[in-house]
Design a protein around this motif. Structure first.
Motif, PDB file in Angstrom:
ATOM      1  N   ILE A  46       0.851  -1.191   0.000  1.00 55.37           N
ATOM      2  CA  ILE A  46       0.000   0.000   0.000  1.00 55.37           C
ATOM      3  C   ILE A  46       0.885   1.239   0.000  1.00 55.37           C
ATOM      4  CG2 ILE A  46      -1.903   1.203   1.137  1.00 55.37           C
ATOM      5  CD1 ILE A  46      -2.597  -1.461   2.493  1.00 55.37           C
ATOM      6  N   ALA A  47       1.306   1.642  -1.191  1.00 54.72           N
ATOM      7  CA  ALA A  47       2.118   2.846  -1.338  1.00 54.72           C
ATOM      8  C   ALA A  47       1.254   4.066  -1.621  1.00 54.72           C
ATOM      9  CB  ALA A  47       3.141   2.657  -2.460  1.00 54.72           C
ATOM     10  N   HIS A  48       0.083   3.832  -2.215  1.00 53.55           N
ATOM     11  CA  HIS A  48      -0.840   4.914  -2.568  1.00 53.55           C
ATOM     12  C   HIS A  48      -2.205   4.602  -1.953  1.00 53.55           C
ATOM     13  CE1 HIS A  48       2.114   6.521  -5.359  1.00 53.55           C
ATOM     14  NE2 HIS A  48       2.308   5.284  -5.785  1.00 53.55           N
ATOM     15  N   PRO A  49      -2.342   4.828  -0.646  1.00 46.85           N
ATOM     16  CA  PRO A  49      -3.572   4.433   0.042  1.00 46.85           C
ATOM     17  C   PRO A  49      -4.802   5.115  -0.539  1.00 46.85           C
ATOM     18  CG  PRO A  49      -2.241   5.906   1.395  1.00 46.85           C
ATOM     19  CD  PRO A  49      -1.394   5.511   0.241  1.00 46.85           C
ATOM     20  N   ASP A  50      -5.794   4.302  -0.911  1.00 48.32           N
ATOM     21  CA  ASP A  50      -7.065   4.811  -1.434  1.00 48.32           C
ATOM     22  C   ASP A  50      -6.857   5.719  -2.641  1.00 48.32           C
ATOM     23  OD1 ASP A  50      -8.855   3.610   0.607  1.00 48.32           O
ATOM     24  OD2 ASP A  50      -7.740   4.924   1.952  1.00 48.32           O
ATOM     25  N   GLY A  51      -5.808   5.437  -3.415  1.00 46.73           N
ATOM     26  CA  GLY A  51      -5.555   6.213  -4.621  1.00 46.73           C
ATOM     27  C   GLY A  51      -4.919   7.562  -4.384  1.00 46.73           C
ATOM     28  N   MET A  52      -4.503   7.841  -3.163  1.00 49.39           N
ATOM     29  CA  MET A  52      -3.838   9.105  -2.854  1.00 49.39           C
ATOM     30  C   MET A  52      -2.367   9.041  -3.283  1.00 49.39           C
ATOM     31  SD  MET A  52      -6.053  11.172  -1.598  1.00 49.39           S
ATOM     32  CE  MET A  52      -5.132  12.425  -0.679  1.00 49.39           C
ATOM     33  N   PRO A  53      -1.731  10.207  -3.464  1.00 44.81           N
ATOM     34  CA  PRO A  53      -0.339  10.204  -3.941  1.00 44.81           C
ATOM     35  C   PRO A  53       0.629   9.500  -3.010  1.00 44.81           C
ATOM     36  CG  PRO A  53      -1.331  12.370  -4.233  1.00 44.81           C
ATOM     37  CD  PRO A  53      -2.299  11.565  -3.415  1.00 44.81           C
ATOM     38  N   GLY A  54       0.368   9.531  -1.714  1.00 43.45           N
ATOM     39  CA  GLY A  54       1.288   8.901  -0.768  1.00 43.45           C
ATOM     40  C   GLY A  54       0.788   9.065   0.647  1.00 43.45           C
ATOM     41  N   PRO A 192      -8.562   9.878  -6.857  1.00 44.21           N
ATOM     42  CA  PRO A 192      -8.473   9.532  -5.429  1.00 44.21           C
ATOM     43  C   PRO A 192      -9.853   9.230  -4.857  1.00 44.21           C
ATOM     44  CG  PRO A 192      -7.116  11.446  -5.912  1.00 44.21           C
ATOM     45  CD  PRO A 192      -7.922  11.175  -7.146  1.00 44.21           C
ATOM     46  N   ARG A 193      -9.951   8.132  -4.148  1.00 43.76           N
ATOM     47  CA  ARG A 193     -11.262   7.679  -3.675  1.00 43.76           C
ATOM     48  C   ARG A 193     -11.883   8.569  -2.602  1.00 43.76           C
ATOM     49  NH1 ARG A 193      -8.333   1.958  -3.659  1.00 43.76           N
ATOM     50  NH2 ARG A 193      -8.038   1.875  -5.918  1.00 43.76           N
ATOM     51  N   PRO A 194     -11.091   9.299  -1.801  1.00 40.20           N
ATOM     52  CA  PRO A 194     -11.733  10.204  -0.852  1.00 40.20           C
ATOM     53  C   PRO A 194     -12.610  11.274  -1.515  1.00 40.20           C
ATOM     54  CG  PRO A 194      -9.487   9.790  -0.177  1.00 40.20           C
ATOM     55  CD  PRO A 194      -9.636   9.178  -1.535  1.00 40.20           C
ATOM     56  N   MET A 195     -12.370  11.567  -2.790  1.00 41.04           N
ATOM     57  CA  MET A 195     -13.149  12.613  -3.448  1.00 41.04           C
ATOM     58  C   MET A 195     -14.621  12.233  -3.564  1.00 41.04           C
ATOM     59  SD  MET A 195     -12.571  14.424  -7.167  1.00 41.04           S
ATOM     60  CE  MET A 195     -13.031  12.971  -8.139  1.00 41.04           C
ATOM     61  N   LEU A 196     -14.915  11.007  -4.000  1.00 44.71           N
ATOM     62  CA  LEU A 196     -16.293  10.567  -4.203  1.00 44.71           C
ATOM     63  C   LEU A 196     -16.618   9.281  -3.463  1.00 44.71           C
ATOM     64  CD1 LEU A 196     -16.706  11.167  -8.059  1.00 44.71           C
ATOM     65  CD2 LEU A 196     -17.482  12.652  -6.213  1.00 44.71           C
ATOM     66  N   GLU A 197     -15.763   8.275  -3.611  1.00 40.87           N
ATOM     67  CA  GLU A 197     -16.101   6.941  -3.121  1.00 40.87           C
ATOM     68  C   GLU A 197     -16.271   6.907  -1.611  1.00 40.87           C
ATOM     69  OE1 GLU A 197     -16.989   5.001  -5.428  1.00 40.87           O
ATOM     70  OE2 GLU A 197     -16.181   6.363  -6.930  1.00 40.87           O
ATOM     71  N   PHE A 198     -15.475   7.682  -0.875  1.00 36.92           N
ATOM     72  CA  PHE A 198     -15.638   7.712   0.581  1.00 36.92           C
ATOM     73  C   PHE A 198     -17.040   8.178   0.962  1.00 36.92           C
ATOM     74  CE2 PHE A 198     -11.196   7.941   2.731  1.00 36.92           C
ATOM     75  CZ  PHE A 198     -10.775   6.845   2.013  1.00 36.92           C
ATOM     76  N   LEU A 199     -17.542   9.180   0.236  1.00 37.74           N
ATOM     77  CA  LEU A 199     -18.848   9.740   0.579  1.00 37.74           C
ATOM     78  C   LEU A 199     -19.970   8.769   0.253  1.00 37.74           C
ATOM     79  CD1 LEU A 199     -18.293  13.409  -0.601  1.00 37.74           C
ATOM     80  CD2 LEU A 199     -17.663  12.309   1.545  1.00 37.74           C
ATOM     81  N   PHE A 200     -19.804   8.024  -0.830  1.00 36.02           N
ATOM     82  CA  PHE A 200     -20.796   7.006  -1.152  1.00 36.02           C
ATOM     83  C   PHE A 200     -20.728   5.851  -0.164  1.00 36.02           C
ATOM     84  CE2 PHE A 200     -20.095   8.380  -5.798  1.00 36.02           C
ATOM     85  CZ  PHE A 200     -21.012   9.409  -5.671  1.00 36.02           C
ATOM     86  N   ASP A 201     -19.513   5.482   0.269  1.00 43.48           N
ATOM     87  CA  ASP A 201     -19.386   4.332   1.163  1.00 43.48           C
ATOM     88  C   ASP A 201     -19.913   4.650   2.554  1.00 43.48           C
ATOM     89  OD1 ASP A 201     -18.457   1.642   0.446  1.00 43.48           O
ATOM     90  OD2 ASP A 201     -17.283   1.793   2.291  1.00 43.48           O
ATOM     91  N   SER A 202     -19.818   5.902   2.981  1.00 40.31           N
ATOM     92  CA  SER A 202     -20.433   6.274   4.257  1.00 40.31           C
ATOM     93  C   SER A 202     -21.941   6.070   4.205  1.00 40.31           C
ATOM     94  CB  SER A 202     -20.123   7.739   4.591  1.00 40.31           C
ATOM     95  OG  SER A 202     -18.783   7.881   4.986  1.00 40.31           O
ATOM     96  N   ALA A 203     -22.559   6.496   3.095  1.00 38.78           N
ATOM     97  CA  ALA A 203     -24.004   6.294   2.933  1.00 38.78           C
ATOM     98  C   ALA A 203     -24.344   4.814   2.855  1.00 38.78           C
ATOM     99  CB  ALA A 203     -24.500   7.024   1.691  1.00 38.78           C
ATOM    100  N   ARG A 204     -23.509   4.041   2.188  1.00 38.77           N
ATOM    101  CA  ARG A 204     -23.753   2.601   2.052  1.00 38.77           C
ATOM    102  C   ARG A 204     -23.683   1.916   3.416  1.00 38.77           C
ATOM    103  NH1 ARG A 204     -20.177   1.883  -1.537  1.00 38.77           N
ATOM    104  NH2 ARG A 204     -21.570   2.121  -3.314  1.00 38.77           N
TER     105      ARG A 204
END
Length: 341
Positions: A46-54, A192-204
């Motif tokens: 895991i070098a790029h956690p959740d698609g982040m640069p580092g 990066p997944r925090p932009m959209l996917e995190f918000l959808f996963d909280s609702a899920r």
């Protein structure tokens, strides 16, 4: 997590004013990392956690500096996504214990400035139960932190019921942090997944807790969701509409209130971009009786934390004549001093 931005002159002035505000913020959404934790994640690939640069850097002194610049009195630290379980139960238990001992040490040295939510080695339920007992009974943690899913195991799964039973018995605080959904690389479009996917996963995750009856069965748990519940405020009415189409054995559909009523009993932080749209949407759906402040530092850079606080201070303030600082800090005091059951 917010996008780094430069501060305008107005924002700098507002932030300076905030530092002299009589009401200091209580930050329920703050993170730390350790060198050994990051090293373990890198070894797991895991070098790029959740698609982040580092990975971000973190230290107590850096964190205190951000708090002082932003008018934050106290921060509750937790491990963010991707958590502590990288595929091996034994290693996850050891890593959870290590980061929890570290977080408890920071809290113990500066209890007036830091609190701590303990990491759990989910989806290892037995390990999570053991770590819950150690964290709450031995380390004195202020609550536990879980992710919206753990390697595809969502929070309403029957397998997690023993954990929720124990946390309900304790009346514990459970901080629910978003993470990447299963097979995220197929839907994130390289972003990066925090932009959209995190918000959808909280609702899920919230919908799973609701529709499987976990919220109704375990009403003593103090659930805290991040980023204003993500997409949840826009979907709560739709969830209620579809509950009528689900099987008759869905728990709590009538006795425990509508979807909106049950979700209004959760707590929500304003990490991210609270104004001009996030907090008004949350207020329209669930009110602000359980709205809390969150910075998301250290995953949100220090300059962006200062900018975000400035936006909170510059926004139209609550109608009761107080400020968002007053409201969220008052709510935080209620969260951490629950009524005895």
């Amino acid at each position: 997590m917010t996008r780094p931005t430069g501060m305008t002159g107005t924002a700098q002035t507002t932030a300076a004013t905030a530092r002299t505000s009589p009401t200091g913020l209580v930050d329920v959404h703050a993170h730390f990392v350790t060198d050994r934790y990051v090293a373990a994640a890198r070894v797991a690939g895991i070098a790029h956690p959740d698609g982040m640069p580092g990975w971000p850097a973190w230290s107590v002194d850096q964190h205190l500096d951000v708090m002082d610049r932003s008018g934050i009195d106290k921060s509750y630290l937790s491990i963010s996504s991707p958590g502590v379980h990288f595929g091996d139960d034994k290693a996850a238990r050891a890593l959870a214990r290590e980061v929890n001992e570290f977080g408890a040490g920071v809290r113990g040295e500066r209890p007036e400035r830091f609190g701590h939510f303990a990491a759990l080695p989910l989806p290892d339920v037995d390990g999570a139960l053991a770590e819950t007992a150690h964290a709450l009974d031995v380390l004195g943690a202020d609550g536990v932190a879980v992710e919206t899913n753990h390697h595809g195991l969502y929070l309403g799964a029957p397998r997690l019921e023993p954990l929720w039973q124990e946390l309900d018995r304790r009346g514990a605080l459970v901080f629910v942090h978003p993470t990447s959904p299963p097979r995220a690389d197929e839907v994130d479009l390289g972003r990066p997944r925090p932009m959209l996917e995190f918000l959808f996963d909280s609702a899920r995750a919230a919908s799973d807790l609701l529709l499987r009856g976990v919220l109704a069965r375990h009403a003593r748990i103090r659930w805290v969701l991040t980023h204003g519940g993500g997409a949840l405020p826009l979907l709560a009415d739709r969830m209620e509409l579809f509950r009528a189409l689900l099987s008759a054995d869905t728990d709590g559909r009538s006795a425990d209130g509508s979807a909106v009523e049950q979700l209004s009993r959760l707590w929500y932080d304003m990490a991210g971009t609270p104004f001009p749209r996030q907090v008004p949407a949350l207020r329209a759906a669930f009110g602000t009786e359980r709205l809390l402040y969150g910075s998301d530092y250290c995953w949100t850079p220090a300059a962006s934390v200062v900018e975000q606080v400035a936006s909170v201070d510059a926004a139209e303030q609550p109608a009761d004549g107080g400020t968002w600082r007053d409201l969220t800090t008052r709510n935080a005091h209620r969260l951490f001093t629950p009524d005895p059951a």
